[in-house]
Design an enzyme around this catalytic site. Sequence first.
Site, short mmCIF file in Angstrom:
data_model
loop_
_atom_site.label_atom_id
_atom_site.label_comp_id
_atom_site.label_asym_id
_atom_site.label_seq_id
_atom_site.Cartn_x
_atom_site.Cartn_y
_atom_site.Cartn_z
N ASP A 97 -17.50 -15.22 27.01
CA ASP A 97 -16.89 -14.40 26.45
C ASP A 97 -17.32 -13.06 27.43
O ASP A 97 -18.30 -13.17 27.96
CB ASP A 97 -16.40 -13.75 25.10
N GLU A 164 -18.84 -13.38 21.16
CA GLU A 164 -20.60 -12.79 21.26
C GLU A 164 -20.84 -11.80 21.76
O GLU A 164 -20.95 -10.60 20.89
CB GLU A 164 -21.14 -13.35 22.09
N GLU A 165 -20.05 -10.72 21.83
CA GLU A 165 -19.05 -9.16 22.48
C GLU A 165 -19.09 -8.57 21.21
O GLU A 165 -18.78 -7.15 21.10
CB GLU A 165 -18.49 -9.11 23.38
#
Length: 436
Positions: A97, A164-165
Amino acid sequence: MKKLIIGTALAACLNTPVFAGDLTDAVSADYEYLQALYTHLHLNPEISLQEEKTAARIAEELRTVGFDVTENFGGHGLVGVMKNGDGPTLLIRTDLDALPVQEQTGLPYASTATTVDDKGKTVPVMHACGHDIHMTSFIGTARRLAAMKDQWTGTLVMIGQPAEERVLGAEAMIKEGLFTKFPKPDHNIALHVSASMKAGDVGMAKGYALANVDTVDVAIKGIGGHGAYPHTTKDPVVLASQIVVALQTLVSRETSPLDAAVVTVGSVHAGTKHNIISNGAHLQLTVRSYKDDVRKRLLDGIQRIANAQAMSIGLPEDMWPTMTVSESTPATYNDPDLTGEVFDTLAAALGNDRVHVLTPVMGAEDFALYGRTDEKIPSLIFWLGGVPEDDYEAAQKGEMKLPSLHSASFAPQPEPTIKGGVEAMTTAALSLLGKK
């Protein structure tokens, strides 16, 4: 026709024998392909939970070199498996991402992408955390290891992780059965680009590498009224101010000086007009630590302090502040034995001047979760330098300040960074897989 030509060239490349001593040359020969992939990924970023096209491209790349690929696993996640005889199982992770940031690098391939986020707002999108570097190094490593099957035995599990962010993707993939539906790894490894280290260098911390991170919201109630008659109110702005000041003691007076901790109030919202005392206020915090007991003490302390301050101004208990914790991830812990083994291997292969011992940082990575399941799989994430050498030297002399990760100006130097990432990850993988 163009796709067929690319595929034929790739097949020819993969069928050419490559030996460990030739790794640098093989990566260099493959760089034109990887550069094109990197440029495509950089130009076409997708934010968390929207990584559909990115995941499809990474899945296609893995299939092309011989992986069995499962898509849409844990959201837009993907899992590629390559079995090559008996031996250890190694998991290699990349994240997919990007971030809602307007790129300001001035690069000819700068992202101009926009999207509509989950709140219905149109936002710019950029790979401001280097996940395009991660994916390109990941595919470069897959290509090398596929070409070098005569040099290792075992099973490769290569995963593309979404979100992930927002620290959501690892948990989603684990909950969907990553370690039960696919071969269970003996080791997990990943890399992350660094905005402060010279391009192509690598570094790692032994033990704690990244922090426990919790996003905390505190909703504060009050009794509003006219600003001219404050004695008839219970002012939530004053209460919020008292809470903010008192929270600082969680670090300065309740946490050992030998334990790292951060309690940052990043946002305070309250009120609508100069002469109106509002009915509420809202605090937004980020809370960071390494040790689990410190993390618990900080979170418990926030609620305790908020309640105590509310009680001190006479608010009834049913109006005490409400605390919500979200987007949390535990500290990333690099297994000391695994870290030592990979460090020594990379130092021997790349040279001592390119491999560095690093200290932990207070950033977050949900890669941590892969090592915290019941299986307790030894895990390691290492840093990959992305800073051009001239900029690095200038920064070391204090002549310039480097843009950080998540900055609109962050721009890794592609060639040495990608080549270094592929060399380092491939070398680490070969050291952990079985030998032929």
